[in-house]
Write a protein that holds these residues in place. Sequence first.
Motif, short mmCIF file in Angstrom:
data_model
loop_
_atom_site.label_atom_id
_atom_site.label_comp_id
_atom_site.label_asym_id
_atom_site.label_seq_id
_atom_site.Cartn_x
_atom_site.Cartn_y
_atom_site.Cartn_z
N ASP A 73 0.80 -1.22 0.00
CA ASP A 73 0.00 0.00 0.00
C ASP A 73 0.84 1.27 0.00
O ASP A 73 0.30 2.38 0.02
N LEU A 74 2.17 1.13 -0.03
CA LEU A 74 3.05 2.30 -0.10
C LEU A 74 4.30 1.91 -0.89
O LEU A 74 5.34 1.60 -0.31
N ASN A 96 -5.96 -2.83 3.80
CA ASN A 96 -6.44 -1.73 2.96
C ASN A 96 -6.31 -2.08 1.48
O ASN A 96 -5.42 -1.55 0.79
N ASN A 98 -8.13 -1.22 -1.02
CA ASN A 98 -8.40 -0.08 -1.89
C ASN A 98 -7.13 0.73 -2.13
O ASN A 98 -6.83 1.14 -3.25
N GLN A 99 -6.35 0.96 -1.07
CA GLN A 99 -5.11 1.72 -1.21
C GLN A 99 -4.09 0.95 -2.05
O GLN A 99 -3.33 1.56 -2.81
N CYS A 102 -4.97 1.51 -5.59
CA CYS A 102 -4.61 2.89 -5.97
C CYS A 102 -3.12 3.01 -6.25
O CYS A 102 -2.70 3.70 -7.18
N GLU A 103 -2.30 2.34 -5.44
CA GLU A 103 -0.85 2.36 -5.64
C GLU A 103 -0.49 1.65 -6.95
O GLU A 103 0.39 2.11 -7.69
#
Length: 256
Positions: A73-74, A96, A98-99, A102-103
């Motif tokens: 997620d990051l 997470n 969803n994150q 997105c990433e």
Amino acid sequence: MSAQTAQQWFETSLGQYLIDHEFRYFDQVVANIFGYNAAQIGWSQFCFLRLNRMPLQFTVEPNNNPSLRATADLLPIKSESIDLVIMPHVLEFNENPNQILCEAHRVLRPEGHIVISGFNPLSLWGTRHYLKSSRHEFPWNGHFIALSKLKDLLRSLDFEMAGGRLYCYIPPFKQEKWRQRFQFMEAAGDRWWPISGGVYFLHAIKHKHGMHVIKPGWKNSLAGKKKLVAVTQKLNEATDNENSNRPQLHKSFRSD
């Protein structure tokens, strides 16, 4: 979920049954995706990019022994720099999802590909996920995501569905002898209950909103110039011929 617990499960007969199907799908899909950079997020102990021909391939995971140690997620990856991202069972074992999507969308180039595998809650595998006796065991302790919900999440990020498949219609028996007895369900699954496979795979392509491919008009402009030159040459030739056929007037000057 610890990496050791997951690794122990993969070494079981049922774990090998799942991995065989994972390789079967990823091998087929990634072999036909081209580009320069490909990333596998999660499950770094298995190389699902083995048949892909991109020059740079790497794995991303916080544990085990990946090429890049990071969380899904990051991602410490430049935006729009990756041509292919694959995520084998990453979403259901993270808090997470969803994150994470997105990433993945951020690091993918426009027209980049994402391939995801996940456990299907609407299956016999999903049923075991809800059994009290299995809630603390891998992989039944994950948060299984419905295929329809995953498609909606991807569409909200401007991904277009490009393909997919469901596998593992046989109940998740630990003993191989029982899976052999129910082998007929594997062949009949796609025909009679196509949405109830224990594992789903989804292939999507990132589209950038408002982006259009503009083809250069060099050929058309060059063709127009060639036509203009040809017409000019014909006109010049016609003028030269006309002048050569005219009677020439000669003037003589005499000085008196």
